[in-house]
Design a protein around this motif. Structure first.
Motif, mmCIF file in Angstrom:
data_model
loop_
_atom_site.group_PDB
_atom_site.id
_atom_site.type_symbol
_atom_site.label_atom_id
_atom_site.label_comp_id
_atom_site.label_asym_id
_atom_site.label_seq_id
_atom_site.Cartn_x
_atom_site.Cartn_y
_atom_site.Cartn_z
ATOM 1 N N LEU A 32 -45.414 -61.076 44.382
ATOM 2 C CA LEU A 32 -46.201 -60.780 45.335
ATOM 3 C C LEU A 32 -46.003 -61.007 46.334
ATOM 4 O O LEU A 32 -46.812 -60.480 46.933
ATOM 5 N N VAL A 37 -52.419 -56.369 49.139
ATOM 6 C CA VAL A 37 -53.108 -56.175 47.587
ATOM 7 C C VAL A 37 -54.874 -55.994 48.135
ATOM 8 O O VAL A 37 -55.255 -56.725 49.834
ATOM 9 N N VAL A 39 -58.364 -57.190 47.029
ATOM 10 C CA VAL A 39 -58.959 -57.941 45.560
ATOM 11 C C VAL A 39 -60.818 -57.606 46.262
ATOM 12 O O VAL A 39 -61.213 -57.833 47.427
ATOM 13 N N MET A 50 -58.386 -66.116 43.083
ATOM 14 C CA MET A 50 -57.601 -65.012 42.952
ATOM 15 C C MET A 50 -56.807 -64.616 44.546
ATOM 16 O O MET A 50 -55.241 -64.564 44.791
ATOM 17 N N LEU A 54 -52.794 -65.718 45.989
ATOM 18 C CA LEU A 54 -51.994 -64.940 46.707
ATOM 19 C C LEU A 54 -52.027 -64.527 48.049
ATOM 20 O O LEU A 54 -51.209 -64.929 48.144
ATOM 21 N N SER A 59 -49.143 -62.790 49.806
ATOM 22 C CA SER A 59 -48.798 -61.696 50.129
ATOM 23 C C SER A 59 -49.914 -61.118 51.464
ATOM 24 O O SER A 59 -50.290 -62.150 52.436
ATOM 25 N N ILE A 117 -57.174 -54.537 42.972
ATOM 26 C CA ILE A 117 -57.192 -55.130 41.837
ATOM 27 C C ILE A 117 -59.011 -55.557 42.290
ATOM 28 O O ILE A 117 -60.226 -55.532 42.665
ATOM 29 N N LEU A 246 -53.343 -62.454 37.620
ATOM 30 C CA LEU A 246 -52.471 -62.313 38.606
ATOM 31 C C LEU A 246 -50.833 -61.655 38.195
ATOM 32 O O LEU A 246 -50.322 -60.848 38.192
#
Ligand SMILES: NC(=O)C1=CN([C@@H]2O[C@H](COP(=O)(O)OP(=O)(O)OC[C@H]3O[C@@H](n4cnc5c(N)ncnc54)[C@H](OP(=O)(O)O)[C@@H]3O)[C@@H](O)[C@H]2O)C=CC1
Ligand SMILES: CC(C)CCC[C@@H](C)[C@H]1CC[C@H]2[C@@H]3C(=O)C=C4C[C@@H](O)CC[C@]4(C)[C@H]3CC[C@]12C
Length: 293
Positions: A32, A37, A39, A50, A54, A59, A117, A246
């Motif tokens: 990752l 990403v 979320v 999360m 990350l 990330s 996500i 994840l």
């Protein structure tokens, strides 16, 4: 001897198939690193955790929820923990234009998207169905339709990156539990939409994975406040839950069951002994703990 061979060879075949299937790729946090990403529902609870995982993995993170002050704090912490970048957009998922706007922001700020996500949920009540149809409609908009809207607008970017969609659902999206009528309806809807879409991706060779996460009781503040007095079930830790989500997303798994023992095993009963499962579920409820509402 002949009969033994007839049994032994298929048996060995099965053992080999099982070994091959279970020796799938292992998760490494580097998977990752540098990934872009989104979320949702990341101002608190599992979504917040999360974001922190990350961040530690390096990330690029874009988080969203309604409460700006909380999002700001989560972004600050993500930067401290080592995120490649961390930003937020605040707004409500009752508004489909906002849901689409969040995806557009990923395009503008990050130049694309590797993982979407979908985790947010609107507030509901934990108690007997009160007949409020308006509430069911509103919850469907927040918990279901905004997931559809975000998926639809993110799809071109996800196709480009051969990315992943992670949908956070619940045991209440697979089985009927008491006191979660509107919520459960929205979670069952997610299973229908995303399981059907996964089939179409497979037919069309669209290389975007869909991971549906089936969670049991998790120790977030809102869940404990709503249900701790009623449930005779120990909640699982949100940090570990967030990491498992994840991991399942990065490994492009079809579904995650967390925790396995209290989700996957009860579900084995569902198709063969539904009444027994319903009874066992009810036996885990302490009705005198129910708040009047
Ligand atoms: N905790 C549990 O026991 C279980 C949880 N799950 C699932 O896990 C996921 C996370 O749950 P959990 O961490 O407990 O939830 P929380 O209640 O802790 O967090 C919900 C998040 O959604 C945001 N949110 C709420 N309303 C809206 C809205 N109208 N628009 C945009 N964002 C909104 C909240 O932020 P804000 O208020 O700032 O908008 C918050 O960030 C959910 O999908 C839930 O269904 C599944 C099974 C069990
Ligand atoms: C008996 C066993 C087979 C398994 C039991 C698991 C049960 C107890 C788990 C599975 C799904 C869980 C609910 C959920 O998904 C989300 C929420 C929203 C939150 O705001 C309030 C709590 C609530 C209603 C959870 C309550 C506990 C539930 C019913």
């Amino acid at each position: 001897m002949g009969r033994l061979q007839k049994i032994l060879i298929p048996f060995l075949g099965l053992v080999l198939a099982f070994w091959f299937y279970s020796a799938r790729e292992n998760f490494k946090p580097e998977m990752l690193k540098g990934k872009r990403v989104i979320v949702t529902g990341a101002s608190t609870g599992i979504g917040e955790q999360m974001a922190y995982h990350l961040a530690r993995m390096g990330s690029h993170i874009l988080i969203t929820a309604r409460t700006e002050a909380k999002l700001q704090k989560v972004v600050e912490r993500c930067l401290e923990l080592g995120a490649a970048s961390a930003r937020y957009v605040s707004g409500t998922m009752e508004d489909m234009a906002f849901a689409e706007h969040v995806v557009k922001e990923a395009e503008t700020l990050l130049g694309g998207l590797d993982m979407l996500i979908l985790n947010h949920v609107g507030t509901s009540y934990f108690g007997y169905f009160n007949g409020d149809v308006g509430h069911v409609r509103k919850l469907l908009e927040i918990n279901f339709l905004s997931y559809v809207a975000m998926t639809t607008s993110a799809l071109p970017m996800l196709k480009e990156s051969e990315g992943s969609i992670v949908v956070v659902s619940s045991m209440a999206g697979k089985v009927g539990f008491p006191f979660t009528v509107p919520y459960s309806a929205t979670k069952f809807a997610l299973d229908g939409f995303f399981s059907s879409l996964r089939q179409e991706f497979s037919i069309q060779s669209v290389n975007v994975s869909i991971t549906l996460c089936i969670l049991g009781f998790i120790d977030t503040e809102s869940a404990l406040r709503a249900a701790a007095e009623v449930l005779l079930v120990a909640p699982a830790p949100r940090e570990e839950c967030a990491l498992e989500i994840l991991r399942a997303g990065a490994l492009r798994r079809r579904e995650l069951y967390y925790r396995y023992g209290s989700t996957r095993l009860p579900l084995l009963l569902r198709d063969w002994a539904a009444e027994l499962l319903d009874y066992l579920v009810r036996s885990r409820y302490r009705l005198d703990g129910l708040k009047r509402n």
